[in-house]
Motif scaffolding. Structure first.
Motif, PDB file in Angstrom:
ATOM      1  N   SER A  45      34.391  36.463  32.064  1.00 21.39           N
ATOM      2  CA  SER A  45      34.664  35.233  32.642  1.00 21.39           C
ATOM      3  C   SER A  45      36.100  35.502  33.797  1.00 21.39           C
ATOM      4  CB  SER A  45      34.407  34.667  32.467  1.00 21.39           C
ATOM      5  OG  SER A  45      33.503  34.369  31.535  1.00 21.39           O
ATOM      6  N   VAL A  46      37.039  35.814  33.198  1.00 16.87           N
ATOM      7  CA  VAL A  46      38.813  35.946  32.425  1.00 16.87           C
ATOM      8  C   VAL A  46      38.732  36.902  33.652  1.00 16.87           C
ATOM      9  CG1 VAL A  46      41.093  36.521  31.991  1.00 16.87           C
ATOM     10  CG2 VAL A  46      39.482  35.212  30.920  1.00 16.87           C
ATOM     11  N   TYR A  47      38.160  38.300  33.942  1.00 13.40           N
ATOM     12  CA  TYR A  47      38.199  38.939  34.410  1.00 13.40           C
ATOM     13  C   TYR A  47      38.192  38.684  35.882  1.00 13.40           C
ATOM     14  CZ  TYR A  47      41.228  43.364  31.796  1.00 13.40           C
ATOM     15  OH  TYR A  47      42.073  43.072  31.677  1.00 13.40           O
ATOM     16  N   ALA A  48      36.721  38.116  36.016  1.00 15.72           N
ATOM     17  CA  ALA A  48      36.136  38.142  37.074  1.00 15.72           C
ATOM     18  C   ALA A  48      36.525  36.998  37.987  1.00 15.72           C
ATOM     19  CB  ALA A  48      34.750  37.412  36.816  1.00 15.72           C
ATOM     20  N   ALA A  49      37.380  35.730  37.291  1.00 11.77           N
ATOM     21  CA  ALA A  49      38.448  34.905  38.230  1.00 11.77           C
ATOM     22  C   ALA A  49      40.026  35.668  38.242  1.00 11.77           C
ATOM     23  CB  ALA A  49      38.650  33.842  36.998  1.00 11.77           C
ATOM     24  N   LEU A  50      39.931  36.629  37.661  1.00 13.54           N
ATOM     25  CA  LEU A  50      40.766  37.458  38.199  1.00 13.54           C
ATOM     26  C   LEU A  50      40.818  38.079  39.562  1.00 13.54           C
ATOM     27  CD1 LEU A  50      42.759  38.659  34.705  1.00 13.54           C
ATOM     28  CD2 LEU A  50      43.557  36.889  36.546  1.00 13.54           C
ATOM     29  N   ASP A  51      39.869  37.879  39.532  1.00 16.13           N
ATOM     30  CA  ASP A  51      39.002  39.805  40.983  1.00 16.13           C
ATOM     31  C   ASP A  51      38.455  38.616  41.881  1.00 16.13           C
ATOM     32  OD1 ASP A  51      38.979  41.659  39.303  1.00 16.13           O
ATOM     33  OD2 ASP A  51      36.742  41.245  38.818  1.00 16.13           O
ATOM     34  N   ARG A  52      38.926  37.637  41.392  1.00 15.66           N
ATOM     35  CA  ARG A  52      38.312  36.375  42.849  1.00 15.66           C
ATOM     36  C   ARG A  52      39.714  36.340  43.002  1.00 15.66           C
ATOM     37  NH1 ARG A  52      34.326  34.260  39.406  1.00 15.66           N
ATOM     38  NH2 ARG A  52      35.512  32.221  39.280  1.00 15.66           N
ATOM     39  N   GLY A  57      44.361  36.779  47.098  1.00 15.06           N
ATOM     40  CA  GLY A  57      45.355  36.784  47.721  1.00 15.06           C
ATOM     41  C   GLY A  57      46.625  36.401  46.419  1.00 15.06           C
ATOM     42  N   LEU A  58      45.718  35.589  45.468  1.00 17.56           N
ATOM     43  CA  LEU A  58      46.090  34.204  44.356  1.00 17.56           C
ATOM     44  C   LEU A  58      47.502  35.520  43.574  1.00 17.56           C
ATOM     45  CD1 LEU A  58      44.776  31.201  44.951  1.00 17.56           C
ATOM     46  CD2 LEU A  58      45.622  32.037  46.619  1.00 17.56           C
ATOM     47  N   VAL A  59      46.777  36.466  43.328  1.00 20.87           N
ATOM     48  CA  VAL A  59      47.220  37.024  41.984  1.00 20.87           C
ATOM     49  C   VAL A  59      47.670  38.588  42.543  1.00 20.87           C
ATOM     50  CG1 VAL A  59      46.618  35.546  40.166  1.00 20.87           C
ATOM     51  CG2 VAL A  59      45.551  37.394  40.761  1.00 20.87           C
ATOM     52  N   ALA A  60      48.368  38.581  42.327  1.00 18.43           N
ATOM     53  CA  ALA A  60      48.868  40.500  42.289  1.00 18.43           C
ATOM     54  C   ALA A  60      48.671  41.083  41.137  1.00 18.43           C
ATOM     55  CB  ALA A  60      50.725  41.038  43.546  1.00 18.43           C
ATOM     56  N   CYS A  61      48.325  43.073  41.286  1.00 16.88           N
ATOM     57  CA  CYS A  61      48.026  43.136  39.686  1.00 16.88           C
ATOM     58  C   CYS A  61      48.856  44.585  39.696  1.00 16.88           C
ATOM     59  CB  CYS A  61      47.011  43.035  38.898  1.00 16.88           C
ATOM     60  SG  CYS A  61      45.607  44.667  39.715  1.00 16.88           S
ATOM     61  N   ARG A  62      49.690  44.822  38.581  1.00 12.22           N
ATOM     62  CA  ARG A  62      50.100  46.873  38.470  1.00 12.22           C
ATOM     63  C   ARG A  62      48.915  46.889  37.609  1.00 12.22           C
ATOM     64  NH1 ARG A  62      53.976  47.410  34.420  1.00 12.22           N
ATOM     65  NH2 ARG A  62      54.695  44.788  34.164  1.00 12.22           N
TER      66      ARG A  62
ATOM     67  N   GLY B  12      30.233  50.468  34.950  1.00 10.52           N
ATOM     68  CA  GLY B  12      31.573  50.021  36.361  1.00 10.52           C
ATOM     69  C   GLY B  12      32.402  49.385  35.669  1.00 10.52           C
ATOM     70  N   VAL B  13      32.384  48.594  34.663  1.00 13.16           N
ATOM     71  CA  VAL B  13      33.539  47.726  33.744  1.00 13.16           C
ATOM     72  C   VAL B  13      34.696  47.648  34.146  1.00 13.16           C
ATOM     73  CG1 VAL B  13      33.795  45.670  32.058  1.00 13.16           C
ATOM     74  CG2 VAL B  13      31.415  45.849  32.927  1.00 13.16           C
ATOM     75  N   ASP B  14      35.491  47.108  34.515  1.00 13.28           N
ATOM     76  CA  ASP B  14      36.477  47.539  34.846  1.00 13.28           C
ATOM     77  C   ASP B  14      37.646  47.801  33.097  1.00 13.28           C
ATOM     78  OD1 ASP B  14      40.047  47.175  35.315  1.00 13.28           O
ATOM     79  OD2 ASP B  14      39.754  45.636  36.522  1.00 13.28           O
TER      80      ASP B  14
END
Lengths: 110, 216
Positions: A45-52, A57-62, B12-14
Motif C-alpha cells: 500500500s505504501v508503494y502504491a501511494a508512492l507511485d501515485r 510530481g509530489l515525490v521524487a525518487c532515486r 512485475g512488483v517493483d
C-alpha cells in the motif's frame, strides 16, 4: 493546492517521508507510519501511494546500490518535491480552517 | 520465501519493494507477515495494471463508436455532397475518354473505377479531419487513438473483401474480382490508414508546437 486533493494515506506518506528525511525508503517510511498510527502498515500500500505521489510530481525518487541483505535488490530513496511540500502546507491550512469551525472537536474532547 | 519472491517478480512488483520485504524478513519478520505483504503487493500491482488497461479500453471503445458513426454519416449524409462534386467532373471526362482514348487505356480506366475516386477522396478527407480532432482532444494517447481508428474503420470494410472472395469463387475468370481487390487494397489498406495518420500527425505537431510556445 493542486486541483486533485491529497488522500489521507497519501498525506501521511508525505509527512512520513519528511520526518524520516535523508534515507527515506520503503522500510523506514512504513515504520514511521506504524509508529504514528499505531497500526500495521502494508508495504504494498505504501508503494502504491508512492507511485501515485510520484505520478503527481509530489515525490521524487532515486535508486541506491543493490545490497546482499536485500537479495541483491536496490533501495529506492524518496524525497518530497517543492510542489509536494506546498501541497502538504495547503492541506494543513485547509484542515485547520475546517477544524476551527467545529468547536465540538476542539481539544480532542469529542 | 523463495516462492513468494518468485511470485512477486512474476507479477512485475517493483524490485525495491521486494528488496524491502526480503530485508524485513531477514531482520526477524515472520513468514506469515511476508506472505501477507506478498498478497497485498501483488493485488496492488494487478489493480494498478487493470486501471491502466481499463483506460485504454475506454478510449478504444470511444474511437470505435466514432468510427462507426463516421461511416454511417458518410454513407447517408455526406456522400450526397460528394455525388454533387462527382457529377461535375465524371460524366464529361468519361464521355470524352470513351470517344478519344485508345482501347487499351479505356480498358484500364474501366478497370480502375474512377467513378469511385470522388467518394473515396471525400471519405479519406473526412477520416483525416476526425483523426485530427481526436488527437487534439487526447494528444497523450495519439498512437492508441490512431491505431484504434484505423482498425475500426478497416474492420467495417471487411464485408467488401468477403464479397470479392465470393465473386472469385463463383467465376474466377471474370476480372471484376481482381478490379475490386485492387481498389480495396488501394483505398482501404493504403489511402485510409495514410489519411488517418496524416490527420493525426498534423494534430500532434500542432499540439507539440503549442506546448513549446507555452513553455517559453
Amino acid at each position: 493546492m493542486s486541483r486533485e486533493a491529497l488522500g489521507n494515506f497519501e498525506l501521511m506518506v508525505l509527512l512520513a517521508i519528511l520526518r524520516v528525511g535523508d534515507g527515506a525508503y520503503g522500510v523506514p517510511i512504513a515504520r514511521e507510519l506504524e509508529a504514528s498510527s499505531g497500526k500495521d502498515v502494508l508495504l504494498g500500500s505504501v508503494y502504491a501511494a508512492l507511485d501515485r505521489l510520484e505520478a503527481k510530481g509530489l515525490v521524487a525518487c532515486r535508486v541506491g546500490d543493490p545490497t546482499p541483505e536485500r537479495g541483491g535488490r536496490a533501495k529506492k530513496y524518496f524525497t518530497v518535491t517543492a510542489k509536494g511540500v506546498r501541497d502538504v502546507r495547503d492541506t494543513q491550512r485547509a484542515l485547520i480552517r475546517l477544524w476551527r469551525r467545529l468547536p465540538e472537536l476542539r481539544g480532542g474532547t469529542a | 520465501m523463495k516462492a513468494a519472491a518468485w511470485l512477486l517478480t512474476r507479477f512485475g512488483v517493483d524490485a525495491s519493494l521486494i528488496g524491502d520485504l526480503v530485508e524485513q524478513h531477514r531482520s526477524g519478520r515472520s513468514r506469515l507477515w511476508f506472505w501477507r505483504q506478498t498478497v497485498v503487493a501483488i493485488a496492488a500491482r494487478v489493480a494498478a495494471t487493470m486501471s491502466i488497461d481499463l483506460a485504454v479500453v475506454r478510449i478504444a471503445a470511444v474511437v470505435a463508436v466514432i468510427a462507426l458513426a463516421e461511416s454511417y454519416l458518410w454513407m447517408h449524409v455526406f456522400s450526397h455532397y460528394a455525388n454533387v462534386l462527382y457529377m461535375t467532373w465524371y460524366p464529361y471526362s468519361i464521355d470524352w475518354m470513351a470517344r478519344t482514348s485508345p482501347h487499351a487505356i479505356w480498358q484500364i480506366v474501366v478497370f480502375l473505377h474512377p467513378w469511385a475516386w470522388t467518394f473515396m477522396a471525400g471519405w479519406c478527407a473526412m477520416l483525416a479531419v476526425i483523426a485530427w480532432c481526436l488527437v487534439r482532444l487526447w494528444a497523450a494517447r495519439a498512437k492508441l487513438i490512431l491505431g484504434a481508428f484505423v482498425l475500426s474503420t478497416v474492420s467495417q470494410t471487411l464485408p467488401i473483401l468477403g464479397r470479392t472472395f465470393f465473386d472469385w469463387t463463383r467465376d474466377p475468370t471474370n476480372p471484376v474480382w481482381i478490379s475490386n481487390l485492387v481498389l480495396y487494397a488501394m483505398f482501404v489498406l493504403v489511402a485510409v490508414p495514410l489519411s488517418i495518420r496524416a490527420g493525426g500527425r498534423h494534430a500532434a505537431k500542432a499540439v507539440s508546437t503549442l506546448r513549446l510556445s507555452g513553455s517559453r
